[in-house]
Design a protein around this motif. Structure first.
Motif, PDB file in Angstrom:
ATOM      1  N   LEU A   1       1.071  -0.936   0.205  1.00 47.72           N
ATOM      2  CA  LEU A   1       0.082   0.004   0.153  1.00 47.72           C
ATOM      3  C   LEU A   1       0.646   1.840  -0.129  1.00 47.72           C
ATOM      4  CD1 LEU A   1      -2.995  -0.916   2.231  1.00 47.72           C
ATOM      5  CD2 LEU A   1      -2.772  -0.748   0.304  1.00 47.72           C
ATOM      6  N   VAL A   2       1.933   1.794   0.928  1.00 43.90           N
ATOM      7  CA  VAL A   2       2.894   2.532   1.460  1.00 43.90           C
ATOM      8  C   VAL A   2       3.191   2.972  -0.175  1.00 43.90           C
ATOM      9  CG1 VAL A   2       5.047   3.365   1.419  1.00 43.90           C
ATOM     10  CG2 VAL A   2       3.587   1.955   3.249  1.00 43.90           C
ATOM     11  N   PRO A   3       4.114   2.245  -1.239  1.00 48.26           N
ATOM     12  CA  PRO A   3       4.146   3.056  -2.415  1.00 48.26           C
ATOM     13  C   PRO A   3       3.170   3.268  -3.576  1.00 48.26           C
ATOM     14  CG  PRO A   3       4.896   0.673  -2.391  1.00 48.26           C
ATOM     15  CD  PRO A   3       3.926   0.822  -1.361  1.00 48.26           C
ATOM     16  N   HIS A   4       1.852   2.283  -3.335  1.00 50.06           N
ATOM     17  CA  HIS A   4       0.852   3.444  -3.921  1.00 50.06           C
ATOM     18  C   HIS A   4       0.117   4.941  -3.580  1.00 50.06           C
ATOM     19  CE1 HIS A   4      -1.926   0.064  -6.707  1.00 50.06           C
ATOM     20  NE2 HIS A   4      -1.570  -1.365  -5.886  1.00 50.06           N
ATOM     21  N   LEU A   5       0.131   4.780  -2.435  1.00 47.31           N
ATOM     22  CA  LEU A   5       0.089   6.258  -1.436  1.00 47.31           C
ATOM     23  C   LEU A   5       0.834   7.624  -2.391  1.00 47.31           C
ATOM     24  CD1 LEU A   5      -1.093   5.022   2.109  1.00 47.31           C
ATOM     25  CD2 LEU A   5      -2.497   5.616   0.450  1.00 47.31           C
ATOM     26  N   LEU A   6       2.445   7.006  -2.368  1.00 54.79           N
ATOM     27  CA  LEU A   6       3.014   7.741  -2.984  1.00 54.79           C
ATOM     28  C   LEU A   6       2.816   8.100  -4.579  1.00 54.79           C
ATOM     29  CD1 LEU A   6       6.128   7.630  -1.129  1.00 54.79           C
ATOM     30  CD2 LEU A   6       4.493   8.639  -0.631  1.00 54.79           C
ATOM     31  N   ARG A   7       2.706   6.977  -5.367  1.00 53.21           N
ATOM     32  CA  ARG A   7       2.161   7.035  -6.369  1.00 53.21           C
ATOM     33  C   ARG A   7       0.984   8.122  -7.033  1.00 53.21           C
ATOM     34  NH1 ARG A   7       3.558   1.726  -7.033  1.00 53.21           N
ATOM     35  NH2 ARG A   7       5.317   1.436  -7.925  1.00 53.21           N
ATOM     36  N   MET A   8      -0.345   8.129  -5.500  1.00 52.68           N
ATOM     37  CA  MET A   8      -0.671   8.556  -6.106  1.00 52.68           C
ATOM     38  C   MET A   8      -0.603   9.941  -5.846  1.00 52.68           C
ATOM     39  SD  MET A   8      -4.201   6.198  -4.116  1.00 52.68           S
ATOM     40  CE  MET A   8      -4.837   7.140  -4.100  1.00 52.68           C
ATOM     41  N   ALA A   9       0.105  10.290  -4.907  1.00 48.34           N
ATOM     42  CA  ALA A   9       0.578  11.653  -4.571  1.00 48.34           C
ATOM     43  C   ALA A   9       1.243  12.276  -5.423  1.00 48.34           C
ATOM     44  CB  ALA A   9       1.085  11.482  -3.819  1.00 48.34           C
ATOM     45  N   ASN A  10       2.323  12.036  -5.730  1.00 49.28           N
ATOM     46  CA  ASN A  10       3.585  12.476  -6.763  1.00 49.28           C
ATOM     47  C   ASN A  10       4.360  11.393  -7.981  1.00 49.28           C
ATOM     48  OD1 ASN A  10       5.559  14.642  -6.549  1.00 49.28           O
ATOM     49  ND2 ASN A  10       6.942  13.111  -6.687  1.00 49.28           N
ATOM     50  N   GLY A  11       3.213  11.107  -8.068  1.00 53.00           N
ATOM     51  CA  GLY A  11       3.350  10.286  -9.492  1.00 53.00           C
ATOM     52  C   GLY A  11       4.775   8.842  -9.556  1.00 53.00           C
ATOM     53  N   PRO A  12       4.968   8.212 -10.695  1.00 53.06           N
ATOM     54  CA  PRO A  12       6.013   6.540 -10.930  1.00 53.06           C
ATOM     55  C   PRO A  12       6.873   6.747 -10.624  1.00 53.06           C
ATOM     56  CG  PRO A  12       4.442   7.035 -13.162  1.00 53.06           C
ATOM     57  CD  PRO A  12       3.843   8.731 -11.878  1.00 53.06           C
ATOM     58  N   GLY A  13       7.881   8.484 -10.379  1.00 51.53           N
ATOM     59  CA  GLY A  13       9.270   8.468 -10.538  1.00 51.53           C
ATOM     60  C   GLY A  13       9.609   8.147  -9.431  1.00 51.53           C
ATOM     61  N   HIS A  14      10.536   6.637  -9.843  1.00 45.60           N
ATOM     62  CA  HIS A  14      11.335   6.353  -8.736  1.00 45.60           C
ATOM     63  C   HIS A  14      12.532   7.184  -7.413  1.00 45.60           C
ATOM     64  CE1 HIS A  14       9.434   3.044 -10.772  1.00 45.60           C
ATOM     65  NE2 HIS A  14       9.781   2.271  -9.888  1.00 45.60           N
TER      66      HIS A  14
ATOM     67  N   PRO B   1      12.893   6.262  -1.903  1.00 47.20           N
ATOM     68  CA  PRO B   1      13.007   6.678  -0.959  1.00 47.20           C
ATOM     69  C   PRO B   1      12.429   7.120   0.182  1.00 47.20           C
ATOM     70  CG  PRO B   1      13.529   8.301  -1.972  1.00 47.20           C
ATOM     71  CD  PRO B   1      13.526   7.113  -2.960  1.00 47.20           C
ATOM     72  N   GLY B   2      11.077   7.995  -0.600  1.00 50.70           N
ATOM     73  CA  GLY B   2       9.105   8.299   0.410  1.00 50.70           C
ATOM     74  C   GLY B   2       8.863   7.036   0.508  1.00 50.70           C
ATOM     75  N   SER B   3       9.198   5.426  -0.254  1.00 47.67           N
ATOM     76  CA  SER B   3       8.590   4.075   0.046  1.00 47.67           C
ATOM     77  C   SER B   3       9.062   4.546   2.002  1.00 47.67           C
ATOM     78  CB  SER B   3       8.164   2.978  -0.626  1.00 47.67           C
ATOM     79  OG  SER B   3       7.639   3.956  -2.016  1.00 47.67           O
ATOM     80  N   ALA B   4      10.086   4.180   2.159  1.00 44.50           N
ATOM     81  CA  ALA B   4      10.968   4.125   3.199  1.00 44.50           C
ATOM     82  C   ALA B   4      10.897   4.776   3.956  1.00 44.50           C
ATOM     83  CB  ALA B   4      12.699   3.488   3.007  1.00 44.50           C
ATOM     84  N   LEU B   5      10.550   6.140   4.203  1.00 42.59           N
ATOM     85  CA  LEU B   5       9.925   7.341   5.075  1.00 42.59           C
ATOM     86  C   LEU B   5       8.388   6.490   5.095  1.00 42.59           C
ATOM     87  CD1 LEU B   5      11.421  10.385   4.389  1.00 42.59           C
ATOM     88  CD2 LEU B   5      11.614   9.139   5.923  1.00 42.59           C
ATOM     89  N   ALA B   6       8.015   6.621   4.109  1.00 46.77           N
ATOM     90  CA  ALA B   6       6.289   6.292   4.831  1.00 46.77           C
ATOM     91  C   ALA B   6       6.193   5.277   5.330  1.00 46.77           C
ATOM     92  CB  ALA B   6       5.552   6.469   3.418  1.00 46.77           C
TER      93      ALA B   6
END
Length: 441
Positions: A368-381, A386-391
């Motif tokens: 779920l965490v990578p899904h939420l970040l893609r919804m917030a800022n797009g699919p750029g890795h 690193p954002g998925s690690a923080l989230a």
């Protein structure tokens, strides 16, 4: 008459790159008329004038060749402060990238601030209440930055019970979130998670085997080490079984992972069947996932693997972006897809096996965490990894705080709580995606 006469206005050589029967001056004049409609009428007016003596231009007109070629190729300027028709502003393509960069920066700041706040609240909340200022004062005292120590009971609770648990939740959540982002990038599938290729199930088999067989050759470290080694062995087996002709396909990896997960579940069932009641309770508690047994030695056990994986993963962000275009385009762009996939699977195995070995099976964080970040800022890795690690760290610290405070004095299993919250959320996410795409077909 010679084949080429430079003084003749209507002949030209094909070798000069001009249209046959048209002089270079005529070709330039035609290009200028096509690019500048306002000059067309002037050229037509000039062509109606009689030539001067000796084939010269009429008085008051300049030869066509005296006008700079660069000036002729430019479009007619528009009104002052506007862009000529047919041209885009210079910074039109940079605006979305700048917007995403600012959004990523703000999201990072928000995640770091939320993580620090949750860590402070979690360290002071529990059966023995410690105010947040006292927590800060004790941390400052331990770091030699002033502050003041707590009483003997408060210091023991804070530094031997609460802080190891908070730090372990941070490391486990960051590892699972980062591993989920890497898995979804490797497989090109937003439904992928570390458990797809059998890491979690393999680690569970190692831990259950250690409990069921009564192994204790490493003391309190026996279950952790067995789970870690079994997770790595399972990933290696899945990868080797999936190779065919020197290549590993994504579909084969997923199907092999499903088969290995089923086999691991059968082995766990056998160990549970032959275990006594005490071992069954221990196996069940471990499978539900919990941080109740957090200690500083367990933190030190997961710290090297977590730090190694979290530091290596961002270096693969650009190659994951290229891999998202497809395997064939990525190969044309110079990416060794097979080596990239193997390297990332090893990083995922390192992160996940270490997390599962010390915390048990905790689901839905890596999904779920990578899904939420893609919804917030797009699919750029570059931000997603690193954002998925923080989230992931934020979600697990908050989940552990809820697990030990919602049903006091009892404690909810952390894996059960994440599944209870994650399953409905994932169902909503599926329906939202289906509604936006108009169906799956």
């Amino acid at each position: 008459m010679p084949l080429y006469d430079p003084t003749h206005p209507t002949t030209g050589s094909d070798g000069d790159g001009c249209v046959p029967g048209r002089s270079p001056q005529g070709a330039e004049r035609t290009a200028a008329e096509l690019s500048d409609p306002s000059s067309r009428s002037a050229s037509e007016e000039t062509s109606r004038r009689a030539p001067g003596p000796g084939g010269t231009n009429p008085p008051g007109t300049a030869p066509a060749s005296t006008t700079p070629a660069k000036r002729r190729s430019q479009p007619a300027p528009g009104p002052r402060g506007t862009t000529p028709p047919g041209t885009a502003p210079a910074n039109a393509t940079d605006a979305p990238a700048k917007s995403r960069g600012r959004r990523a920066l703000w999201l990072t700041v928000a995640l770091v601030a939320t993580l620090l706040l949750l860590a402070l609240v979690s360290a002071g909340t529990g059966a023995y209440r410690i105010p947040t200022p006292d927590v800060l004062a004790s941390v400052q005292h331990r770091l030699g930055l002033g502050g003041a120590p707590l009483d003997r009971v408060g210091e023991s609770v804070l530094w031997n019970v609460r802080l190891p648990r908070v730090v372990l939740a941070l490391l486990v959540g960051a590892s699972l979130g980062c591993a989920g982002a890497l898995m979804q990038g490797v497989f090109g599938n937003p439904l992928a998670e570390p458990g797809v290729i059998g890491i979690s199930a393999g680690a569970a088999v190692g831990a259950v085997a250690a409990i069921g067989l009564g192994l204790s050759f490493l003391g309190n470290w026996t279950i952790t080490v067995c789970a870690f080694i079994a997770g790595l062995v399972t990933v290696g087996s899945v990868y080797l079984l999936s190779r065919n002709g020197g290549k590993t396909e994504v579909v084969t990896l997923i199907l092999t992972g499903i088969a290995v997960n089923a086999f691991a579940g059968a082995l766990i069932g056998l160990f549970v069947f032959f275990a006594d009641s005490g071992q069954v309770n221990q196996i069940t508690f471990w499978q539900l996932g919990s941080l109740a047994q957090a200690t500083w030695p367990k933190v030190l056990a997961v710290l090297p693997c977590a730090l190694a994986g979290l530091l290596i993963a961002p270096f693969y962000a650009r190659r994951l972006d290229l891999l998202s275009l497809g395997e064939r385009p990525a190969r044309h762009l110079g990416i060794d897809v097979e080596r990239l996939r193997l390297s990332l699977i090893l990083v995922v195995a390192l992160l996940t096996a270490a997390a599962v070995a010390v915390a048990g099976v905790i689901t839905f964080i890596g999904l779920l965490v990578p899904h939420l970040l893609r919804m917030a800022n797009g699919p750029g890795h570059r931000f997603l990894v690193p954002g998925s690690a923080l989230a992931g760290a934020v979600v697990l610290v908050a989940g552990d705080l809820a697990a030990r405070t919602l049903a006091q004095p009892a404690e909810l299993p952390l894996g059960v709580l994440t599944a209870l919250i994650g399953s409905p959320f994932f169902f909503w996410l599926l329906r939202r995606t289906r509604r936006k795409q108009g169906g799956w077909a």
